[in-house]
Design a protein around this motif. Sequence first.
Motif, PDB file in Angstrom:
ATOM      1  N   GLY A 197       0.780  -1.224   0.000  1.00  0.00           N
ATOM      2  CA  GLY A 197       0.000   0.000   0.000  1.00  0.00           C
ATOM      3  C   GLY A 197       0.811   1.273   0.000  1.00  0.00           C
ATOM      4  O   GLY A 197       0.255   2.360  -0.141  1.00  0.00           O
ATOM      5  N   LYS A 246      -4.472   8.328   4.431  1.00  0.00           N
ATOM      6  CA  LYS A 246      -5.412   7.308   4.880  1.00  0.00           C
ATOM      7  C   LYS A 246      -6.218   6.784   3.699  1.00  0.00           C
ATOM      8  O   LYS A 246      -7.357   7.198   3.474  1.00  0.00           O
ATOM      9  CB  LYS A 246      -6.340   7.871   5.950  1.00  0.00           C
ATOM     10  CG  LYS A 246      -5.634   8.220   7.251  1.00  0.00           C
ATOM     11  CD  LYS A 246      -6.616   8.688   8.311  1.00  0.00           C
ATOM     12  CE  LYS A 246      -5.927   8.962   9.635  1.00  0.00           C
ATOM     13  NZ  LYS A 246      -6.866   9.415  10.681  1.00  0.00           N
ATOM     14  N   LYS A 256      -9.723   1.180   2.597  1.00  0.00           N
ATOM     15  CA  LYS A 256      -9.473  -0.257   2.574  1.00  0.00           C
ATOM     16  C   LYS A 256     -10.367  -0.921   1.532  1.00  0.00           C
ATOM     17  O   LYS A 256     -11.542  -0.581   1.419  1.00  0.00           O
ATOM     18  CB  LYS A 256      -9.744  -0.873   3.946  1.00  0.00           C
ATOM     19  CG  LYS A 256      -8.767  -0.437   5.024  1.00  0.00           C
ATOM     20  CD  LYS A 256      -9.075  -1.116   6.351  1.00  0.00           C
ATOM     21  CE  LYS A 256      -8.096  -0.727   7.425  1.00  0.00           C
ATOM     22  NZ  LYS A 256      -8.385  -1.377   8.729  1.00  0.00           N
ATOM     23  N   GLU A 307     -12.345  -4.290   3.476  1.00  0.00           N
ATOM     24  CA  GLU A 307     -13.271  -4.035   4.558  1.00  0.00           C
ATOM     25  C   GLU A 307     -13.527  -2.537   4.646  1.00  0.00           C
ATOM     26  O   GLU A 307     -12.900  -1.737   3.968  1.00  0.00           O
ATOM     27  CB  GLU A 307     -12.711  -4.557   5.882  1.00  0.00           C
ATOM     28  CG  GLU A 307     -11.348  -3.982   6.245  1.00  0.00           C
ATOM     29  CD  GLU A 307     -10.796  -4.585   7.517  1.00  0.00           C
ATOM     30  OE1 GLU A 307     -11.406  -4.348   8.583  1.00  0.00           O
ATOM     31  OE2 GLU A 307      -9.775  -5.302   7.430  1.00  0.00           O
ATOM     32  N   ASN A 349     -10.608   3.143   6.805  1.00  0.00           N
ATOM     33  CA  ASN A 349      -9.405   3.620   6.143  1.00  0.00           C
ATOM     34  C   ASN A 349      -8.162   2.952   6.715  1.00  0.00           C
ATOM     35  O   ASN A 349      -8.150   2.512   7.865  1.00  0.00           O
ATOM     36  CB  ASN A 349      -9.264   5.147   6.302  1.00  0.00           C
ATOM     37  CG  ASN A 349     -10.371   5.897   5.599  1.00  0.00           C
ATOM     38  OD1 ASN A 349     -11.482   6.016   6.097  1.00  0.00           O
ATOM     39  ND2 ASN A 349     -10.071   6.392   4.423  1.00  0.00           N
ATOM     40  N   ASP A 350      -7.145   2.906   5.900  1.00  0.00           N
ATOM     41  CA  ASP A 350      -5.865   2.354   6.314  1.00  0.00           C
ATOM     42  C   ASP A 350      -4.879   3.506   6.508  1.00  0.00           C
ATOM     43  O   ASP A 350      -5.186   4.662   6.204  1.00  0.00           O
ATOM     44  CB  ASP A 350      -5.343   1.379   5.254  1.00  0.00           C
ATOM     45  CG  ASP A 350      -4.440   0.321   5.852  1.00  0.00           C
ATOM     46  OD1 ASP A 350      -3.982   0.510   6.989  1.00  0.00           O
ATOM     47  OD2 ASP A 350      -4.192  -0.688   5.172  1.00  0.00           O
ATOM     48  N   LEU A 351      -3.696   3.215   7.013  1.00  0.00           N
ATOM     49  CA  LEU A 351      -2.655   4.219   7.190  1.00  0.00           C
ATOM     50  C   LEU A 351      -1.463   3.854   6.321  1.00  0.00           C
ATOM     51  O   LEU A 351      -0.995   2.708   6.348  1.00  0.00           O
ATOM     52  CB  LEU A 351      -2.221   4.321   8.651  1.00  0.00           C
ATOM     53  CG  LEU A 351      -1.093   5.318   8.951  1.00  0.00           C
ATOM     54  CD1 LEU A 351      -1.540   6.740   8.608  1.00  0.00           C
ATOM     55  CD2 LEU A 351      -0.663   5.236  10.412  1.00  0.00           C
ATOM     56  N   ALA A 352      -1.004   4.797   5.518  1.00  0.00           N
ATOM     57  CA  ALA A 352       0.118   4.535   4.626  1.00  0.00           C
ATOM     58  C   ALA A 352       0.950   5.809   4.494  1.00  0.00           C
ATOM     59  O   ALA A 352       0.504   6.911   4.830  1.00  0.00           O
ATOM     60  CB  ALA A 352      -0.365   4.074   3.258  1.00  0.00           C
TER      61      ALA A 352
END
Length: 243
Positions: free
Chosen positions: A25, A72, A75, A78, A81-84
């Motif tokens: 990601g 962020k 996803k 699911e 939000n994700d962290l990248a």
Amino acid sequence: MKNQIDFLLTGRHALFTDPITRIGGEKTSYHLPTYEALKGVCKSIYWKPSIIWYIDRVRVINPIRTQTKGVKPIKFNESGNDLAYYTYLHDVAYQVQAHFEWNMHRPELEADRIDGKHYSIAQRMLDKGGRQDIFLGTRECQGYVEPCEFGSGKGAYDDVDELGYGLMFHSFAYPDETGLDALHSRFWQAVMRFGIIDFPKPTDNLTLDAQNGMPSRFVRNMSAKDFALDNNIQSVSQTEASL
């Protein structure tokens, strides 16, 4: 025929994604703009299916600087939000020289090959900053274009004789430009000399491209979109009635 344009491309940030660094990601920008990204800028300035844009060369004006930001992204597996961390180029400026040629894989659009017409429209759209929004690699990196004289002014790398950047993504070989029912990606060994990158010109022959130092890789099957002159999918009156 007149078919060449020169323009200055600027932006606060740019993200010309290196596919190798996207695992997990994270995204990290190439230090140089890719051929495909610059071709996308030209198509945002002006494009018709009867022409193909070719990027001749690009000149790096501002020093190459990077800036890492926490983002962020959404996803995909699911909700939430994700962290990248994305590494962008910061404060970029390029002089670009490009030209267009007729798309010979579009014989149904032969009547649209009018000398001077597309060049005049492209120049007007360039003066106005492009027909569509300009992006520097990704949607969040807004770009701006204006006419310029290629080679004018001072560049940050005018005195550097050569910088090699190894294997880089070059462009996609789309079906409407190759006549093949498949999508391929091209790669090349990028070199900047005195601040200028001269791009090899892709052809519709992938074997010939490989012999010229642009190996390609099959991505997936794909067919070209159909176009026809004077054949709108929906008439103007129907469009206005639906609003």
